[in-house]
Enzyme design. Structure first.
Site, PDB file in Angstrom:
ATOM      1  N   GLU A  11      -6.353   9.256  -5.917  1.00 13.81           N
ATOM      2  CA  GLU A  11      -4.944   8.870  -5.894  1.00 13.81           C
ATOM      3  C   GLU A  11      -4.706   8.085  -7.173  1.00 13.81           C
ATOM      4  O   GLU A  11      -5.074   6.923  -7.280  1.00 13.81           O
ATOM      5  CB  GLU A  11      -4.627   7.977  -4.688  1.00 13.81           C
ATOM      6  CG  GLU A  11      -3.138   7.689  -4.613  1.00 13.81           C
ATOM      7  CD  GLU A  11      -2.754   6.263  -4.267  1.00 13.81           C
ATOM      8  OE1 GLU A  11      -1.613   6.047  -3.841  1.00 13.81           O
ATOM      9  OE2 GLU A  11      -3.570   5.343  -4.446  1.00 13.81           O
ATOM     10  N   ASP A  15      -8.492   5.445  -3.234  1.00 17.21           N
ATOM     11  CA  ASP A  15      -7.238   4.702  -3.273  1.00 17.21           C
ATOM     12  C   ASP A  15      -7.061   4.039  -4.636  1.00 17.21           C
ATOM     13  O   ASP A  15      -7.996   3.446  -5.167  1.00 17.21           O
ATOM     14  CB  ASP A  15      -7.272   3.631  -2.173  1.00 17.21           C
ATOM     15  CG  ASP A  15      -5.939   2.928  -2.017  1.00 17.21           C
ATOM     16  OD1 ASP A  15      -4.952   3.616  -1.729  1.00 17.21           O
ATOM     17  OD2 ASP A  15      -5.880   1.695  -2.191  1.00 17.21           O
TER      18      ASP A  15
HETATM   19  C1  NOJ Z   1      -2.088   3.568  -1.960  1.00 12.38           C
HETATM   20  C2  NOJ Z   1      -2.014   3.781  -0.493  1.00 12.38           C
HETATM   21  O1  NOJ Z   1      -1.719   5.130  -0.236  1.00 12.38           O
HETATM   22  C3  NOJ Z   1      -0.962   2.830   0.018  1.00 12.38           C
HETATM   23  O2  NOJ Z   1      -0.636   3.100   1.345  1.00 12.38           O
HETATM   24  C4  NOJ Z   1      -1.461   1.428  -0.186  1.00 12.38           C
HETATM   25  O3  NOJ Z   1      -0.444   0.515   0.159  1.00 12.38           O
HETATM   26  C5  NOJ Z   1      -1.852   1.178  -1.643  1.00 12.38           C
HETATM   27  N1  NOJ Z   1      -2.599   2.262  -2.210  1.00 12.38           N
HETATM   28  C6  NOJ Z   1      -2.680  -0.075  -1.770  1.00 12.38           C
HETATM   29  O4  NOJ Z   1      -3.971   0.126  -1.276  1.00 12.38           O
END
Ligand code: NOJ
Ligand code: CA
Length: 542
Positions: free
Chosen positions: A263, A207
């Protein structure tokens, strides 16, 4: 499991948004029991792996992206023993399991942050506390903005009950950012990786992978907002982040066949490729299709950009049409399309005026699926896209739960509309999401007109979106994995590429075009032989 090495280079990975996938115990919240009971569905779909959104104990301020304990399971989802069983059963079904790790921030309920607020100096150094500016420290330490809106800083109260230091949170105040310059933070996360690798996890989705390292001085960002222009922003995509992933790669290599997917919302595929250097992460989502309209020329440029950047570092391209943070693509495609990529997901609201034509959106979504599943590399499928689910745009404000709505003062519509629990069977909510006689309704209400989208009804229909995905995934694993990719000249408003003897054609031109070869699979079951209608795609053998 097959012993094919580097399985992740060609995998189809299904994203399980656990809260909304399947509810085993009838409390209206998806859980591990529900997921285990639906493994046969995933096996029949033919996916190689699942990625499970965070399942750790969490106050659920940001749907589990606020983790209170990285080595346990939220009681709403189950237990560690059930998690272990799930991993074993998935492996028996030939499905690998990727977990979600959230290293940029913890929950404010994590033991570390609670100790920090209580004044423990060692714990405070694991986060980013700073004195405020202004005479009484009443102004935030710098000008950074939270992704969810408003300042990225919240002021604390000190032991004497007086206003004290501020702490950084790039997301919600309940998600304090960790200080990755602190070696205890580094060691802790390497240990968490091993904890789950030891339990059989095959990998991690990371993440906010581009956020961990901050400029050490935390300087003002100036005019750069956090959301749309991160070029040179001192809070994002800093060089220091790469050292962290070199360490993680070494941990993964203590095991067989483990994989990371980042991500990382960085500014270009070239910046992204830096995360994919051979001693760093294996893969990273290429979010270009999330931002690309249904326009062949833009989609072609998207494919070229993603492929060449990944190839430069020897990584596979990684395709994504939808996930739990964006409007579902059936709905994105259901209105007039811009002629260019929409630069950020946060701008999508502007793309959503007027009533959607969901029939058109679904035609296009089916076509886009045949394109992404026909491409070389890894493809992610977000749960429900295989059913052709649209965004639920009319969720009433009082049921919406995304913290971004309030934090942005209502400027952001929030992401609840793509997180509505899946319909499995039956004619009315909960559509088999919860067992018969469940004590509670699904945590987000399902639309009254979803009976035609249930997995059961689509499984019985040869022309359904589910049947299309099943066929495409099966054909892909039989024929498309190892073969080369070559563009084919094609008329204006179309794109076409060859994978060995198979050609993939997409028509967004507004009029039919001739289609040569023997039809293997088409997104439009009503197409006349020898013709590819507009808003459709086909796989042909030539
Ligand atoms: C990316 C995640 O996919 C999202 O859902 C989240 O709100 C943010 N990162 C913060 O962790
Ligand atoms: Ca449940």
């Amino acid at each position: 499991m097959s012993d094919m090495t580097e399985w992740w280079r060609t995998a189809v990975v299904y994203q399980v948004y656990i809260r909304s996938f399947a509810d085993g115990n009838g409390d209206g919240i998806g859980d591990i029991a529900g997921l285990r009971s639906r493994l046969p569905y995933l096996r029949d779909l033919g996916v190689d792996a699942i990625w499970i959104n965070p399942w750790y104990p969490s106050p659920q301020i940001d749907a589990g992206y606020d983790v209170a304990d990285y080595r346990a399971i939220d009681p709403a989802y189950g237990t560690i023993a059930e998690a272990e069983r799930l991993i074993l059963e998935a492996h028996d079904a030939g499905i690998r399991v990727i977990l979600d790790i959230v290293p940029n921030h913890t929950s404010s309920q994590h033991a570390w942050f609670k100790a920090a607020l209580a004044g423990d100096a060692a714990a405070r150094d694991r986060y980013l506390f700073r004195p405020g500016r202004g005479t009484g420290g009443e102004l935030p330490p710098n000008d950074w903005e939270s992704i969810f809106g408003g300042p990225a800083w919240t002021r604390t109260t000190d032991a004497a009950g007086e206003p004290g230091d501020w702490y950084l949170h790039l997301f919600a105040p309940a998600q304090p950012d960790l200080n990755w310059a602190n070696h205890e933070v580094v060691a802790e996360f390497e240990d968490v990786l091993r904890f789950w690798f030891d339990k059989g996890a095959d990998g991690f989705r990371i993440d906010v992978a581009h956020g961990l390292a901050k400029h050490p001085d935390l300087p003002d960002a100036g005019l750069r907002g956090s959301r749309d222009d991160r070029v040179g922003h001192p809070g994002w995509d800093q060089d220091g982040v790469h050292e962290i992933y070199r360490g993680w790669r070494k941990v993964a290599e203590e095991y067989d066949d483990r994989v990371f997917v980042a991500e990382a919302w960085v500014d270009s595929n070239e910046r992204l490729a830096r995360y994919l250097r051979p001693d760093e992460l294996h893969t990273a989502f290429q979010f270009d299709f999330l931002q690309a309209p249904f326009v062949a020329s833009v989609m072609r440029a998207t494919i070229d950009g993603a492929r060449s950047a990944a190839a430069a570092v020897g990584a596979p391209p990684t395709w994504v049409l939808s996930n739990h943070d964006v409007v579902r693509h059936v709905t994105r495609y259901a209105r007039a399309q811009p002629e260019h990529a929409v630069s950020s997901i946060w701008e999508q609201a502007r793309w959503h005026e007027g009533a959607p034509d969901l029939e058109l959106g679904l035609r296009r979504a089916r076509a886009a699926a045949l394109v992404t599943l026909g491409l070389p590399g890894t493809t992610y499928v977000y749960q429900g896209e295989e059913l052709g689910l649209p965004e639920v745009e009319d969720l009433p404000a009082e049921v919406r739960q995304d913290p971004a709505i309030a934090q942005s003062g209502g400027e952001q519509i929030g992401r609840d509309g793509c997180r509505v629990p899946l319909p499995w069977s039956g004619q009315a909510p909960p559509y088999g999401f919860s067992p018969d006689g469940a004590s509670a309704e699904p945590w987000l209400p399902q639309p009254a007109d979803w009976a035609a989208y249930t997995a059961d009804s689509e499984a019985a229909d040869d022309d359904s979106t589910l049947s299309l995905y099943r066929r495409a995934i099966a054909l892909r694993s039989k024929w498309l994995l190892e073969v080369d990719f070559t563009w084919i000249d094609s008329p204006e408003g179309t794109l076409a590429f060859a994978r060995g003897d198979i050609q993939v054609w997409l028509n967004t031109s507004g009029a039919p075009v001739p289609l040569l070869g023997e039809l293997l699979l088409g997104s439009d079951p009503t197409a006349e032989p020898g013709t590819l209608p507009t808003d459709a795609a086909a796989w042909v053998v030539v």
